[in-house]
Design an enzyme around this catalytic site. Structure first.
Site, PDB file in Angstrom:
ATOM      1  N   LYS A 474       0.842  -1.197   0.000  1.00 15.77           N
ATOM      2  CA  LYS A 474       0.000   0.000   0.000  1.00 15.77           C
ATOM      3  C   LYS A 474       0.874   1.243   0.000  1.00 15.77           C
ATOM      4  O   LYS A 474       1.855   1.324   0.724  1.00 15.77           O
ATOM      5  CB  LYS A 474      -0.890   0.013   1.242  1.00 15.77           C
ATOM      6  CG  LYS A 474      -2.265  -0.558   1.042  1.00 15.77           C
ATOM      7  CD  LYS A 474      -3.081  -0.444   2.305  1.00 15.77           C
ATOM      8  CE  LYS A 474      -4.456   0.105   1.978  1.00 15.77           C
ATOM      9  NZ  LYS A 474      -5.322   0.172   3.176  1.00 15.77           N
ATOM     10  N   GLU A 559     -19.569  -6.294   9.507  1.00 15.37           N
ATOM     11  CA  GLU A 559     -20.491  -5.532  10.333  1.00 15.37           C
ATOM     12  C   GLU A 559     -21.523  -6.428  11.020  1.00 15.37           C
ATOM     13  O   GLU A 559     -21.898  -6.174  12.174  1.00 15.37           O
ATOM     14  CB  GLU A 559     -21.213  -4.476   9.482  1.00 15.37           C
ATOM     15  CG  GLU A 559     -20.326  -3.334   8.993  1.00 15.37           C
ATOM     16  CD  GLU A 559     -19.574  -3.655   7.714  1.00 15.37           C
ATOM     17  OE1 GLU A 559     -18.821  -2.783   7.238  1.00 15.37           O
ATOM     18  OE2 GLU A 559     -19.745  -4.780   7.199  1.00 15.37           O
ATOM     19  N   ARG A 587     -25.568  -2.926   6.234  1.00 12.70           N
ATOM     20  CA  ARG A 587     -25.186  -4.315   5.994  1.00 12.70           C
ATOM     21  C   ARG A 587     -25.516  -5.219   7.185  1.00 12.70           C
ATOM     22  O   ARG A 587     -25.468  -6.436   7.070  1.00 12.70           O
ATOM     23  CB  ARG A 587     -23.689  -4.377   5.685  1.00 12.70           C
ATOM     24  CG  ARG A 587     -23.295  -3.563   4.463  1.00 12.70           C
ATOM     25  CD  ARG A 587     -21.814  -3.227   4.451  1.00 12.70           C
ATOM     26  NE  ARG A 587     -20.961  -4.375   4.225  1.00 12.70           N
ATOM     27  CZ  ARG A 587     -20.592  -4.829   3.031  1.00 12.70           C
ATOM     28  NH1 ARG A 587     -20.990  -4.192   1.948  1.00 12.70           N
ATOM     29  NH2 ARG A 587     -19.813  -5.869   2.912  1.00 12.70           N
TER      30      ARG A 587
END
Length: 833
Positions: A474, A559, A587
């Site tokens: 990253k 979640e 969600r």
């Protein structure tokens, strides 16, 4: 050894500079005076004007460089107009160029004009002894000063209005000088940084480039992404990490015939640059510009709208089965990150795809682990062998021959398979995927273009589900992002040189206030625990985690799991705070209903990013949470009018023996003073901010300050007095206060930064209907549509949520007319106060 980190002394430095300027000015004056003796006075005056104009021209260039819009320059540069790249170079090096033009040349021209002007006055006084020398000196000094200062002021305004044209013109002049003297002033400068990228109009152009050019293109892409995101904000680290991977994908596959699905889509900036959107790229995440996520409406190369996590494999499998049923022949590629792979939906899709055996390529972009040299070498060798079509064909031939051996053929094949599987368990790191029915290849170095292309090219010949495990870094290529990938995952406007975010205000954000309040509550109550779904930095949980590491649970992008786990802990006496963006709690709706509310578990939902969130657009706007939460039994739902009220609501929620949701917006607070001591707010109690006798404004959350502005405008401009109520609670409503205010009003206006269907205004209508009250209600909010991306202030203007737009609606709906007597009275009272 000397200390290289000595503190600078600005006063001392300034004195030295001033003294040096004085000496130089005196020397220039003496030289000018000697020079002027031998030339005509008018020639000296001409020289002075030239010097002043030089300063003004360079000032124009400096200001224009600082104000130029890069999108216009890039568009011109893409057309290969002579001098365009010189113009782009000026913009890319704006700080240096502006500093040189304004500080260096500006100071020099100022010194020269002052010295030469003084010499002219001196000469003039020598030649004309009978004139009023004092008056003449003053007039000459005034002329020089007015020409210089007035010219610069005029130049600044002109430069700002015509910045792009000025820089392009300067670039053309530079180009002509270059051609005339036969030199290139920018042979390896940033002018050529986009030499390849600007030629990529379609992914087919990528296929024409050899390895060395692909590597150069990767550098150019990183430069462009850094340039744009530093100005617009966006997802930086994820995109810098997938540059080579995206290039490899478009080198091997043929988009849009082959379908490429990007999970979440926040790492698809490179994909956008390679699919004909380079000229528009500077508009990324701006209103009317490119979306920060894949959008089918934006390009044929975006085959599936994404924005939330863990959906790519399901979408990819759907596309693959549609292909098979239609009898088509194309490849389907789903690119998913290791973070998104923590979502349960991804494993559901993997399990189903493996079961179906459908031809599908899943690329797992893993940026959390590194490749040890020996593992990498072994994996590369195994991958080359396993994906080689020759090897696959020979293997099938040998199995076919063995099976033909009477009696023992099939047994031998099974024995060979068992030995092969045993070796693979030892040597191949992806056996989980193999057990799910995928052919696994990896880990592959995600920054080695040659290796990536080889693996992807060869996997195309495998007629079953394939998973390619790619290791990337990253923030690759930008040190601040490499060192702090979480900080640069999604970032606002920042300084490209230092990597520091450009903070425009000292007012704390709602997220900061939540974070600090949570720590304070955690210190008071050891039973408070915190949950985040891979968004510790974004939700502000990290500060709590540093203080209480054992009381924080980062569940990954899961979640549903977070909510159910929190419910269980709440039933055992803990007070879980589940910090999730409003749009992401969607969600876990089922878990909020069945696992939390049904059991009346005291879980606190901290819903950050409620309302319009800006540049991330429709997948991230928190415009539905009131609608999907307020109808759930046992759940209390509140929203603060400012950051101070937020901390008191969090404290109130920590004391309430049942589920509570607190919704609050993204961005800075209002700027009110924060109370030192937290106090409890009575559940369901609103706040009357001002009283009136004609209209009632009932607002929730960040629309409360807007309601106050509306009331002020109506009173001042129309003489209409309004009651303003800060509802605080969507559920339960303060029925007593609302009904009492209704009796004194000719109408009610509700204000919410939320969708109108099932929202706060709907709750007010339901209240009135339950009591058999028929009164005009004007609901202000967002209509039945998905809000687009763009600056929040622009969006509020577009969707009619600004005070002026709301006043116009009220005037029209309630037929308000000017009451001059009331207006005069209001203004008189205002002045007397």
């Amino acid at each position: 050894m000397g200390n290289n980190n000595k503190k600078r002394h600005p006063i001392k430095s300034s004195i030295i500079i001033a003294l040096g300027t004085f000496i130089v000015s005196v020397m220039i004056f003496i030289a000018s005076e000697i020079f002027l003796r031998s030339v005509a006075f008018l020639l000296g005056l001409f020289l002075l004007i030239v010097i002043i104009l030089m300063g003004i021209i360079f000032d124009i260039i400096g200001v224009a460089v600082a104000a130029a819009q890069e999108s216009a320059l890039n568009a011109k540069a893409s057309k290969k107009i002579p001098g365009a790249w010189e113009g782009v170079y000026l913009k890319k090096n704006a700080d240096k160029v502006a500093s040189f033009c304004n500080d260096v040349v500006g100071d020099i021209s100022g010194t020269l004009s002052g010295s030469v002007g003084a010499a002219l006055v001196f000469q003039l006084l020598m030649d004309v002894p009978n004139l009023n020398k004092l008056m003449l000196s003053a007039l000459m000094a005034g002329l020089v000063a007015s020409l210089t200062v007035g010219g610069k002021a005029l130049a600044k305004g002109y430069a700002i209005d015509n910045s792009s044209e000025i820089i392009f013109l300067v670039g053309k002049l530079i180009k002509k000088v270059e051609d005339f003297i036969g030199l290139n002033f920018f042979p390896l400068g940033k002018v050529e940084v986009l030499e390849l990228l600007r030629t990529i109009k379609d992914p087919s152009d990528v296929k024409k480039l050899d390895l060395s050019k692909l590597q150069k293109l990767a550098q150019e892409i990183r430069t462009e992404i850094l340039s744009v995101i530093s100005k617009n904000g966006g997802h930086l680290a994820p995109n810098l990490g997938v540059v080579e991977l995206t290039l490899a994908i478009h080198s091997v596959y043929t988009s849009p015939v082959d379908k490429i699905v990007w999970d979440v889509g926040h790492q698809a900036y490179v994909h956008k640059l390679l699919t004909g959107r380079y000229d528009e790229f500077p508009t990324l995440r701006q209103y009317g510009g490119l979306s920060g996520f894949p959008k089918r409406s934006e390009s044929l190369h975006d085959v599936f709208d994404t924005g939330h996590s863990s959906t790519s494999i399901s979408a990819g499998l759907g596309l693959a089965k549609a292909r098979d049923l239609n009898g088509d022949k194309y490849e389907v590629v789903a690119v998913i990150g290791d973070g998104a792979m923590t979502g349960g939906m991804a494993f559901e899709a993997l399990n189903h795809a493996g079961h179906l055996g459908t031809k599908l390529t899943v690329i797992l972009n893993d940026n959390e682990m590194s490749i040890a040299q020996n593992v990498g070498a072994m994996s590369a060798y195994l991958n080359r062998v396993r994906v080689d079509p020759f090897y696959t064909k020979r293997k099938e031939d040998i199995e076919y021959i063995l099976k033909k051996i009477p009696a023992i053929g099939s047994t031998m094949v099974k024995f060979v398979d068992r030995v092969k599987d045993s070796l693979r368990y030892l040597l191949v790191p992806g056996m989980l995927f193999e057990e799910l029915g995928f052919k696994y290849f990896g880990p592959v170095n995600g920054h080695d273009l040659n290796e990536l292309k080889t693996v992807l090219q060869n996997t195309k010949y495998i007629n079953k589900p394939v998973l390619v495990h790619v290791i990337t870094k990253k923030g690759k290529g930008y040190l601040p992002a490499e060192e702090n990938p979480d900080k640069f995952h999604g970032i606002g406007v920042f300084d490209l040189g230092t990597g520091k975010v450009k903070k425009t205000s000292n007012i704390p954000s709602y997220t900061e206030v939540f974070s600090n309040t949570l720590v304070k509550l955690g210190e008071q109550n050891p039973k408070i625990v915190a949950f985040t779904a891979a968004m510790g930095e974004g939700t502000g949980i990290n500060k709590f985690a540093q203080k209480f590491p054992k009381r924080v649970f980062d569940v990954g992008i899961a979640e549903q799991h977070a909510v159910t786990m929190a419910a269980a802990m709440a039933l055992e006496g803990f007070r879980p705070v589940v910090a999730i963006y409003s749009t992401f709690l969607q969600r876990a709706y089922d878990q909020v209903v069945h696992d939390v509310a049904l059991q009346n578990a005291p879980v606190i939902f901290a819903l950050d990013r409620a309302g319009l969130v800006g540049e991330d657009g429709p997948t991230h706007h928190g415009l539905f949470d009131i609608s999907y939460l307020r109808h759930i039994p046992n759940l209390v739902l509140m929203a603060p009018k400012d950051e101070n009220e937020l901390q008191h609501m969090l404290y109130t929620a920590s004391l309430y023996d049942g589920p509570v949701a607190v919704r609050y917006p993204r961005g800075l607070g209002v700027g009110v003073k924060l109370d030192e001591n937290l106090h409890k707010i009575e559940i369901g109690q609103s706040e009357i901010l001002q009283k009136g006798n004609e209209l009632t404004l009932i607002a929730i959350g960040n629309m409360v300050p807007v309601a106050q502005e509306v009331a002020s405008i109506l009173l001042k401009e129309k003489g209409v007095s309004c009651t303003v109520i800060n509802a605080r609670f969507v559920k339960p409503l303060d029925e007593k206060t609302i009904l009492a205010a209704q009796k004194k009003s000719r109408g009610i206006i509700t204000l919410e930064e939320h969708c109108l269907l099932g929202g706060f205004g709907s709750a007010i209508l339901e209240l009135l209907q339950r009591h058999g009250i028929s009164q005009k209600v004007l609901r202000i909010g967002l209509e039945d549509e998905f809000a687009t991306h763009g600056n929040v202030e622009i969006l509020r203007e577009i969707y009619g949520l600004t005070s002026r737009k709301i006043v116009a609606r009220i005037e029209k709906e309630f037929s308000l007319k000017d009451n001059k007597i009331k207006k005069i009275a209001v203004n008189l009272i205002g002045r007397s106060n």
